[in-house]
Design a protein around this motif. Structure first.
Motif, PDB file in Angstrom:
ATOM      1  N   ALA A  81      -7.569  14.184   0.613  1.00 20.63           N
ATOM      2  CA  ALA A  81      -7.719  14.498   2.034  1.00 20.63           C
ATOM      3  C   ALA A  81      -9.140  14.212   2.510  1.00 20.63           C
ATOM      4  CB  ALA A  81      -7.358  15.953   2.294  1.00 20.63           C
ATOM      5  N   ALA A  82     -10.139  14.609   1.721  1.00 22.49           N
ATOM      6  CA  ALA A  82     -11.529  14.359   2.095  1.00 22.49           C
ATOM      7  C   ALA A  82     -11.821  12.865   2.143  1.00 22.49           C
ATOM      8  CB  ALA A  82     -12.471  15.046   1.100  1.00 22.49           C
ATOM      9  N   LEU A 110       0.831  -1.204   0.000  1.00 19.18           N
ATOM     10  CA  LEU A 110       0.000   0.000   0.000  1.00 19.18           C
ATOM     11  C   LEU A 110       0.868   1.257   0.000  1.00 19.18           C
ATOM     12  CD1 LEU A 110      -2.762  -1.105   2.541  1.00 19.18           C
ATOM     13  CD2 LEU A 110      -2.989  -0.902   0.063  1.00 19.18           C
ATOM     14  N   GLY A 111       2.044   1.151   0.635  1.00 21.26           N
ATOM     15  CA  GLY A 111       2.976   2.279   0.625  1.00 21.26           C
ATOM     16  C   GLY A 111       3.426   2.607  -0.792  1.00 21.26           C
ATOM     17  N   PHE A 112       3.657   1.571  -1.596  1.00 29.37           N
ATOM     18  CA  PHE A 112       4.002   1.821  -2.994  1.00 29.37           C
ATOM     19  C   PHE A 112       2.847   2.511  -3.705  1.00 29.37           C
ATOM     20  CE2 PHE A 112       3.739   0.666  -7.450  1.00 29.37           C
ATOM     21  CZ  PHE A 112       4.993   1.037  -7.919  1.00 29.37           C
ATOM     22  N   LEU A 113       1.623   2.032  -3.462  1.00 28.65           N
ATOM     23  CA  LEU A 113       0.461   2.611  -4.130  1.00 28.65           C
ATOM     24  C   LEU A 113       0.243   4.067  -3.714  1.00 28.65           C
ATOM     25  CD1 LEU A 113      -2.173  -0.300  -4.028  1.00 28.65           C
ATOM     26  CD2 LEU A 113      -0.717   0.413  -5.934  1.00 28.65           C
ATOM     27  N   ILE A 114       0.545   4.409  -2.453  1.00 27.77           N
ATOM     28  CA  ILE A 114       0.307   5.778  -2.003  1.00 27.77           C
ATOM     29  C   ILE A 114       1.314   6.740  -2.625  1.00 27.77           C
ATOM     30  CG2 ILE A 114       1.788   5.865   0.054  1.00 27.77           C
ATOM     31  CD1 ILE A 114      -1.788   7.243  -0.344  1.00 27.77           C
ATOM     32  N   VAL A 115       2.429   6.218  -3.145  1.00 33.01           N
ATOM     33  CA  VAL A 115       3.371   7.047  -3.903  1.00 33.01           C
ATOM     34  C   VAL A 115       2.968   7.087  -5.374  1.00 33.01           C
ATOM     35  CG1 VAL A 115       5.761   7.274  -4.677  1.00 33.01           C
ATOM     36  CG2 VAL A 115       5.280   6.628  -2.310  1.00 33.01           C
ATOM     37  N   ILE A 141      -9.410   9.862  -4.907  1.00 30.25           N
ATOM     38  CA  ILE A 141     -10.233   9.176  -3.901  1.00 30.25           C
ATOM     39  C   ILE A 141      -9.540   7.893  -3.453  1.00 30.25           C
ATOM     40  CG2 ILE A 141     -12.427   7.985  -3.497  1.00 30.25           C
ATOM     41  CD1 ILE A 141     -13.701   9.958  -5.470  1.00 30.25           C
ATOM     42  N   GLY A 142      -8.984   7.164  -4.423  1.00 28.98           N
ATOM     43  CA  GLY A 142      -8.257   5.944  -4.075  1.00 28.98           C
ATOM     44  C   GLY A 142      -7.049   6.210  -3.211  1.00 28.98           C
ATOM     45  N   ALA A 143      -6.332   7.308  -3.470  1.00 30.16           N
ATOM     46  CA  ALA A 143      -5.155   7.645  -2.660  1.00 30.16           C
ATOM     47  C   ALA A 143      -5.549   7.894  -1.210  1.00 30.16           C
ATOM     48  CB  ALA A 143      -4.453   8.869  -3.245  1.00 30.16           C
ATOM     49  N   GLY A 144      -6.658   8.629  -1.006  1.00 32.40           N
ATOM     50  CA  GLY A 144      -7.122   8.869   0.358  1.00 32.40           C
ATOM     51  C   GLY A 144      -7.524   7.583   1.052  1.00 32.40           C
ATOM     52  N   ALA A 145      -8.182   6.679   0.312  1.00 30.27           N
ATOM     53  CA  ALA A 145      -8.594   5.404   0.897  1.00 30.27           C
ATOM     54  C   ALA A 145      -7.387   4.545   1.246  1.00 30.27           C
ATOM     55  CB  ALA A 145      -9.507   4.662  -0.082  1.00 30.27           C
ATOM     56  N   ILE A 146      -6.379   4.556   0.385  1.00 27.56           N
ATOM     57  CA  ILE A 146      -5.172   3.767   0.651  1.00 27.56           C
ATOM     58  C   ILE A 146      -4.431   4.304   1.872  1.00 27.56           C
ATOM     59  CG2 ILE A 146      -2.878   3.230  -0.264  1.00 27.56           C
ATOM     60  CD1 ILE A 146      -4.257   3.158  -3.067  1.00 27.56           C
ATOM     61  N   LEU A 147      -4.369   5.622   2.009  1.00 29.57           N
ATOM     62  CA  LEU A 147      -3.719   6.213   3.173  1.00 29.57           C
ATOM     63  C   LEU A 147      -4.444   5.815   4.455  1.00 29.57           C
ATOM     64  CD1 LEU A 147      -1.521   8.079   4.247  1.00 29.57           C
ATOM     65  CD2 LEU A 147      -3.066  10.008   3.893  1.00 29.57           C
TER      66      LEU A 147
END
Length: 381
Positions: free
Chosen positions: A212-213, A179-184, A329-335
């Protein structure tokens, strides 16, 4: 009485706006310069009738397309709807241009003020028509690159059921790593799409605020009854991965719509390998419970199914801002999922920082990031 202090400032604001429109005090600053204009091409369709382009205006005033050049020659065109294009509005422009397969073409829009806007078609190929057969083929591809690899990863569940504490920590850390790779990777892709969108959408701000939202909303939902564990945590992992796969599906669908989806067997295999680890990451939080069989099917559909939906939407109604929005939206969910899985790792360590720096945890992080990075090399073109 307190309502007066709400109504009064709103009334003052209304009167001020009315005065600005009625008196137009800005007219005295008009030095004859043309208005600021902006035009973005969001979709290009090439067929037997020529070219069709969906354009969006983003200038300060309604703009008029006066002429269109293709490869430096003027062509007649039809605009729907006709007339000035208001700020933020779109219009379809059709030209009977005899494009040549495999060649590059350049379209230049000339407005009534003399401003020009260029749009390049790097390789001209016919845009695939939308048929039931094409939609079925796209669904099969989406299932192959989205649902199948997640399902294969979840099939390791029985083999991992007897995992000891060290293996569990390795798997949870591996989940954080992938998930860390995906968040980058996800925000990078999102910002790339945002840069192609009309300026009116404020691409970078849209991506950051949406991510963020998404993170805050999912955190609020997940923490209603304390920190999620077990099946609840696996569901949030599937949701985060699913939203990421939705954005990937939109990109693949857009390539289909542009006639540029040269997805060879090697590339499809790369997508599949890239996503297998996600299924193992989803299985990690539920190794100590025995969910019914349908739960695994639901988790695979939640994580991989959006790839199918994304391909369909991308091929039918692609615009770069929608891909940017979905990936944000996916980035926020992954975080949010990274936060929750990391919290679970901390709870399992009992606050022992030495265990968080143990070999299983560090190895899990390295394997998660490394596998995702290496398999991403297969799908980056």
């Amino acid at each position: 009485m307190s309502a007066i202090w709400v109504i009064l400032p709103l009334a003052v604001l209304t009167v001020a706006i009315w005065w600005l429109i009625a008196t137009n005090p800005l007219a005295r600053f008009d030095n004859g310069a043309p208005p600021v204009e902006s035009l973005t091409v969001e979709r290009t369709i090439l067929d037997l009738n020529g070219l069709r382009l969906l354009v969006r205006a983003g200038g300060s005033e309604p703009m008029i397309i006066a002429q269109i050049q293709v490869d430096a020659a003027y062509w007649e065109f039809v605009q729907e709807p006709s007339g000035p294009i208001a700020r933020g509005e779109t219009a379809w422009v059709s030209l009977p241009f005899p494009w040549v397969t495999g060649e590059a073409h350049r379209v230049t829009f000339v407005t009534n003020t003399g401003a020009t806007f260029d749009h390049a078609i790097p390789v001209a190929v016919a845009t695939p028509s939308v048929t039931s057969g094409n939609l079925v083929s796209q669904a099969i591809l989406g299932a192959f690159v989205g649902i199948l690899p997640v399902a294969v990863g979840l099939m390791f569940y029985p083999a991992l059921r007897g995992a000891g504490p060290a293996t569990m920590e390795f798997l949870l850390a591996m989940t954080v790593g992938l998930l860390g790779f995906l968040i980058v990777d996800t925000p990078e892709d999102s910002l790339e799409f945002a840069s192609q969108a009309a300026a009116i959408f404020q691409g970078q701000a849209m991506v950051v605020l949406t991510a963020a939202a998404s993170f805050l909303i999912l955190m609020a939902v997940s923490r209603r009854q304390g920190s999620p564990t077990g099946l609840a945590l696996a569901t949030y992992i599937s949701l985060g991965i699913g939203l990421h796969n939705l954005g990937e599906g939109l990109a693949i669908g857009a390539a289909f719509a542009a006639g540029a989806a040269g997805l060879g067997t090697f590339l499809v295999i790369g997508f599949t390998l890239h996503n297998i680890t996600e299924g193992i990451g989803i299985a990690a939080p539920i190794l100590k419970v025995r969910p019914p069989l349908w739960t695994f099917a639901a988790l695979a559909l939640l994580a991989g199914g959006p790839a199918v939906v994304g391909i369909w939407i991308g091929s039918l109604a692609y615009a770069p801002q929608w891909s940017a929005l979905a990936l944000a939206i996916g980035a926020g969910a992954i975080l949010q999922v990274i936060f929750e899985v990391s919290a679970l790792l901390v709870r399992r360590s009992g606050g022992d920082s030495a265990r968080l720096g143990s070999m299983p945890v560090m190895a899990g992080l390295a394997v998660g990031v490394g596998f995702m990075y290496l398999t991403a090399m297969l799908v980056k073109i």
